[in-house]
Enzyme design. Structure first.
Site, mmCIF file in Angstrom:
data_model
loop_
_atom_site.group_PDB
_atom_site.id
_atom_site.type_symbol
_atom_site.label_atom_id
_atom_site.label_comp_id
_atom_site.label_asym_id
_atom_site.label_seq_id
_atom_site.Cartn_x
_atom_site.Cartn_y
_atom_site.Cartn_z
ATOM 1 C CE LYS A 24 -4.043 -2.091 2.190
ATOM 2 N NZ LYS A 24 -5.091 -1.960 3.192
ATOM 3 C CE LYS A 82 -14.550 -5.818 -2.002
ATOM 4 N NZ LYS A 82 -15.528 -6.415 -1.076
ATOM 5 C CG ASP A 83 -8.361 -3.080 2.255
ATOM 6 O OD1 ASP A 83 -7.533 -3.081 3.173
ATOM 7 O OD2 ASP A 83 -8.954 -4.104 1.868
ATOM 8 N NE ARG A 84 -9.400 7.213 3.558
ATOM 9 C CZ ARG A 84 -9.281 8.242 4.390
ATOM 10 N NH1 ARG A 84 -9.316 8.043 5.694
ATOM 11 N NH2 ARG A 84 -9.108 9.453 3.936
ATOM 12 C CD GLN A 171 -7.503 -5.181 6.105
ATOM 13 O OE1 GLN A 171 -7.218 -5.987 6.975
ATOM 14 N NE2 GLN A 171 -7.176 -5.366 4.839
#
Length: 421
Positions: A24, A82-84, A171
């Protein structure tokens, strides 16, 4: 405590050193695409769109879309959060009146880092209505050749042990403020004031709004907090306003969107599952082989059917382990809830020990103080078995591609390779 420190308590399944590195670095380094069942498109009561977002939380994106087109955000359904810090593709349903008029507004919508593609008509999407997710993840800051060789060795070891440990990923708990599970436990116990101060006041000293959180934690002054809390802390501000109006922290939590407030309970359930799984690894008990008293779930087409479980006895042990070797069953761990079926034998001992250590009973999950948050519980497979798993080196590191069933975390898979916690 950050998430790496928090995750250090959970044991690795493989013994080899990891490759290290970072994920990321850029949103494009973490790409997620949903796979949903075709049955979603049976019916014509809702619009179905493919939502692409970059650096947006799912709930925030949905609220922004709803505001722009003039509908209640509750009219928009989705199958998974969902992931940011990623580029994600997920399906949403819009179920409301005047569908064609709403479709016209949606098709001309312009929001930075959000795009919508109309894919058809269908029925309302709800959490869990997906098969799984495709991932493309870049690991940077590693020597490509060394990392490639070490990855091969780790994967060889994990293959012998049946796969990757199926931990819930960070998360669930919070990346910087690792407090979701703690808030959840306090809510389970009906300690709404303590839960509110934990959620509103906990700070790291490294995030925007931390000074306001610190002041509130020290003073408990709601009026002052409403002056100081920045506008982007919208859930915190909503709670503060509700408390000011009602003088009830219980009612303040109830003002949050249901999916948001449920995250706290789910996070605590996830923490307990991780704890049980880690202890099974620590005690040297196999994850890919059933023991008497274990509860196993059926597997169909490589996907676990978590609702179809049965308890292993001495008499059925050999038969079950043959099914596990054939990829038709998997050993499970507990998602504790008021209707949970606990294992017997060694796994049952671990499950009951964890509950006792936490001072929690299954009855607590009935949430008598706030029944809308009651959780019946269930079971979850102990191992991750990714499908279509591929990886390759490039100039700055490695690129991984794979498919995971719903509810399984890519970060937990990569954790075993990177060993960065």
């Amino acid at each position: 405590m950050d998430y790496k420190e928090f995750f250090a308590q959970f044991k690795y399944l493989s013994s080899l050193p990891g490759i290290g590195g970072r994920i990321k670095t850029y949103p494009e380094d973490f790409i997620v695409k949903e796979k949903i069942p075709k049955s979603v498109f049976k019916g014509d009561s809702c619009l179905i769109y493919l939502l692409k977002k970059r650096n947006w939380e799912t709930m925030a994106a949905i609220k922004e879309i709803a505001k722009r087109v003039g509908i209640d955000y509750k009219s928009i359904g989705f199958a998974g959060t969902k992931d940011r810090h990623a580029v994600t593709y997920q399906y949403i349903s819009i179920c409301t009146e005047n569908l064609e008029e709403i479709k016209s507004r949606l098709d001309s919508l312009n929001i930075q880092d959000i795009s919508l593609k109309f894919v058809g008509y269908g029925r309302r999407l709800k959490l869990g209505m997906l098969l799984g997710n495709y991932f493309r993840i870049v690991v940077r800051d590693v020597d490509p050749e060394t990392a490639l060789q070490r990855t091969k060795e780790i994967l060889a070891e994990l293959k012998l042990k049946g796969g990757f440990p199926n931990y819930f990923g960070y998360q669930r708990f919070g990346e910087k403020r690792v407090i979701n599970h703690e808030v959840g436990k306090l809510l389970l116990k009906g300690k709404f004031e303590e839960a509110a101060f934990k959620f509103l006041g906990e700070y790291t000293g490294e995030m925007m709004g931390d000074e306001a959180r610190k002041n509130f934690l020290e003073s408990g002054d709601v009026e002052k907090a409403l002056e100081e809390f920045p506008n982007f802390l919208r859930y915190e501000r909503a709670m503060l306003y509700k408390y000011k109006e009602t003088r009830s922290w219980k009612k303040a939590f109830a003002v949050l969107p249901r999916p948001i407030v449920r995250i706290f309970i789910h996070s605590y359930q996830s923490y307990l599952f991780n704890k049980v799984l880690s202890r099974r690894i620590e005690e040297g008990l196999p994850l890919n082989e059933a023991l008497p008293g274990d509860i196993v779930c059926q597997v169909k087409n490589g996907l676990p059917i978590r609702s179809k479980t049965f308890k292993v006895t001495e008499r059925t042990l050999r038969f079950v382990n043959e099914k596990i070797k054939a990829g038709e069953a998997m050993v499970t761990g507990p998602i504790f809830g008021f209707a949970s079926r606990l294992a017997d034998g060694e796994m049952g001992r671990i499950e009951r020990e964890v509950l006792e250590e936490e001072g929690i009973t299954l009855e607590d999950f009935k949430m008598k103080h706030l029944k809308i948050l009651a959780e019946p519980g269930g079971r979850r497979e102990l191992l991750i078995k990714p499908k279509k798993f591929k990886y390759r080196a490039f100039d700055e590191g490695l690129i991984f591609r794979f498919f995971l069933p719903k509810g399984v975390y890519a970060t937990s898979l990569l954790r075993e390779i990177m060993k960065d916690h």
